[in-house]
Design a protein around this motif. Structure first.
Motif, short mmCIF file in Angstrom:
data_model
loop_
_atom_site.label_atom_id
_atom_site.label_comp_id
_atom_site.label_asym_id
_atom_site.label_seq_id
_atom_site.Cartn_x
_atom_site.Cartn_y
_atom_site.Cartn_z
N GLN A 1 -57.12 50.67 -8.86
CA GLN A 1 -56.79 51.71 -9.52
C GLN A 1 -55.55 52.18 -9.08
N ILE A 2 -54.43 51.17 -8.49
CA ILE A 2 -53.34 51.37 -7.71
C ILE A 2 -52.36 50.86 -8.65
N GLU A 3 -51.21 51.82 -8.89
CA GLU A 3 -50.09 51.22 -9.61
C GLU A 3 -49.23 50.47 -9.22
N ILE A 4 -49.04 49.08 -9.64
CA ILE A 4 -48.40 48.01 -8.87
C ILE A 4 -46.90 48.12 -9.46
N ASP A 5 -46.20 47.56 -8.67
CA ASP A 5 -44.88 47.48 -8.89
C ASP A 5 -44.09 48.61 -8.72
N ARG A 6 -44.31 49.80 -7.87
CA ARG A 6 -43.94 50.87 -7.88
C ARG A 6 -42.82 50.51 -6.59
N HIS A 7 -41.50 51.04 -6.83
CA HIS A 7 -40.58 50.70 -5.76
C HIS A 7 -39.71 51.92 -5.15
N ARG A 8 -39.99 53.13 -5.62
CA ARG A 8 -39.27 54.19 -5.18
C ARG A 8 -40.21 55.36 -4.81
N GLN A 9 -39.67 56.32 -3.84
CA GLN A 9 -40.48 57.42 -3.45
C GLN A 9 -39.69 58.72 -3.87
N SER A 10 -38.42 58.67 -4.43
CA SER A 10 -37.27 59.69 -4.57
C SER A 10 -38.06 60.69 -5.42
N GLY A 11 -38.74 60.22 -6.54
CA GLY A 11 -39.33 61.44 -7.32
C GLY A 11 -40.39 62.40 -6.62
N SER B 1 -35.61 60.25 -15.80
CA SER B 1 -34.61 61.19 -16.48
C SER B 1 -35.13 62.58 -16.36
N PRO B 2 -34.39 63.69 -16.81
CA PRO B 2 -34.83 65.19 -16.66
C PRO B 2 -35.86 65.18 -17.61
N LEU B 3 -35.78 64.54 -18.87
CA LEU B 3 -36.74 64.90 -19.76
C LEU B 3 -38.12 64.26 -19.28
N VAL B 4 -38.37 63.07 -18.84
CA VAL B 4 -39.48 62.56 -18.07
C VAL B 4 -39.94 63.34 -16.95
N TYR B 5 -39.16 63.89 -16.06
CA TYR B 5 -39.31 64.55 -15.08
C TYR B 5 -40.02 65.95 -15.52
N ARG B 6 -39.58 66.62 -16.39
CA ARG B 6 -40.21 67.83 -16.87
C ARG B 6 -41.54 67.66 -17.60
N SER B 7 -41.63 66.40 -18.37
CA SER B 7 -42.84 66.23 -19.04
C SER B 7 -43.98 65.70 -17.75
N LYS B 8 -43.42 65.21 -16.79
CA LYS B 8 -44.55 64.94 -15.98
C LYS B 8 -45.02 66.13 -15.21
N TYR B 9 -44.21 67.06 -14.75
CA TYR B 9 -44.39 67.98 -13.71
C TYR B 9 -44.62 69.48 -14.33
N ASN B 10 -44.35 69.59 -15.65
CA ASN B 10 -44.60 71.12 -16.31
C ASN B 10 -45.78 70.82 -17.34
N LYS B 11 -46.72 71.79 -16.89
CA LYS B 11 -48.07 71.71 -17.72
C LYS B 11 -47.92 72.16 -19.23
N ASP B 12 -46.54 72.87 -19.34
CA ASP B 12 -46.34 73.26 -20.74
C ASP B 12 -45.33 72.55 -21.30
#
Length: 331
Positions: free
Chosen positions: A198-208, A315-326
């Motif tokens: 259960q490891i995500e394949i084809d992950r290329h960046r750690q910038s996030g 994107s900003p939208l994806v980032y917010r959706s991922k890290y903001n519980k609300d």
């Protein structure tokens, strides 16, 4: 049969070292078993090698029983170096011998993979000079100071150049192992291991995952003052001309000193500071993307999205959706 060597160094180690050794051995062994079952052949002899029969790790909390001594291995195809403290001492006698062995094996055709801060050990051999390398983003400033001849790529999760593989921080070593499985076995086996573990394949960046704290580990006081000024003017659009004039220095000289001290141009530094502030706002507040954008000095949504994506990978939208519980309530 080809040979893969996973090092169990006798130098200072951490719990991360234990995880890397165990994780790499388990996944590669499973890949071997899968190929034997599906293709009728076992491709690699996978061994944990060290300088002692039993190697104590993480201040003695764990002990690994090695399969072989590195000094007895005259030929191997791949050396995997697990995560090590960034305080790796290249001058210690036991480390000198290990570094010499790694260099010799590479010259004899072996490939090398370093996990996380093992890049400090690999860079100590000189094999990374003039080449690209990744390591944990938290060690980037220290690494650049110690190894200025290495092209550090902190945004990249994995680098692959001239038979040398490096990867970013912490448990992203699992992504490197999958990458190695695909290169040494095949894509199908890598997908199988990805599903089993259960490891995500084809992950290329750690910038996030990077937390930008500013590159302050330098001695240029003028650049320090410029950094402080940039950080205090989040909502303003600052030009290099304005900065150089403020500190009574020519633009080209200002750029040169800033890049030498921080590794970024003044504009890149300002962008990173603004993006980091935006990330924190997205994580902890209910502010809209436009509100955050204006607060960090952008008036063009397209430009803000482009800069944000460049440093985070999303994107900003994806980032917010991922890290903001609300985030679900903010759509």
């Amino acid at each position: 049969m080809k040979h893969i060597t996973i090092l169990a160094p006798s130098c200072a180690t951490t719990l991360g070292t234990v995880a890397c050794i165990a994780g790499a051995y388990e996944i590669l062994t499973r890949a071997n078993t899968y190929c034997k079952q599906s293709q009728g052949r076992q491709l690699f002899n996978i061994e944990i090698a060290g300088t002692t029969p039993r190697t104590a790790l993480a201040n003695g909390l764990f002990t690994v029983k090695t399969h072989s001594f590195v000094t007895d291995l005259s030929k191997t195809n791949l050396i995997i170096i697990p995560s090590l403290p960034s305080s790796f001492d290249r001058s210690a006698p036991e480390n000198v011998a290990l570094l010499q062995w790694i260099e010799k094996q590479y010259k004899n055709g072996a490939e090398i993979a370093s996990m996380c801060s093992a890049a400090f050990m690999l860079a100590s051999t000189g094999l990374l000079d003039g080449r690209n390398c990744s390591t944990h983003w938290n060690f980037a400033n220290k690494f650049r100071t110690q190894f200025p001849n290495v092209n550090l790529q902190t945004d990249e999760l994995i680098t692959d150049e001239h038979g040398i593989y490096t990867n970013g921080g912490a448990y992203s070593f699992l992504n490197l192992v999958l990458y190695i499985v695909e290169k040494y076995f095949d894509r199908h086996t890598a997908i199988y291991c990805s599903k089993i573990f259960q490891i995500e394949i084809d992950r290329h960046r750690q910038s996030g995952f990077i937390i930008f704290e500013g590159q302050k580990q330098h001695s240029d006081e003028m650049v320090r003052e410029a950094q402080a000024y940039i950080e205090s003017q989040l909502s303003e659009k600052i030009s290099v001309e304005t900065l150089s004039a403020k500190f009574a220095i020519g633009r080209r000289n200002f750029d040169r000193r800033f890049i030498k001290a921080t590794g970024n141009t003044p504009i890149e530094y300002a962008q990173r500071v603004k993006v980091e502030s935006a990330k924190k706002a997205f994580e902890t507040t209910r502010k809209s993307i436009n509100e955050v954008m204006y607060e960090v000095g952008y008036s063009d949504l397209k430009a803000f999205r482009e800069v944000f994506r460049r440093f985070t990978g999303v994107s900003p939208l994806v980032y917010r959706s991922k890290y903001n519980k609300d985030s679900a309530q903010l759509q």
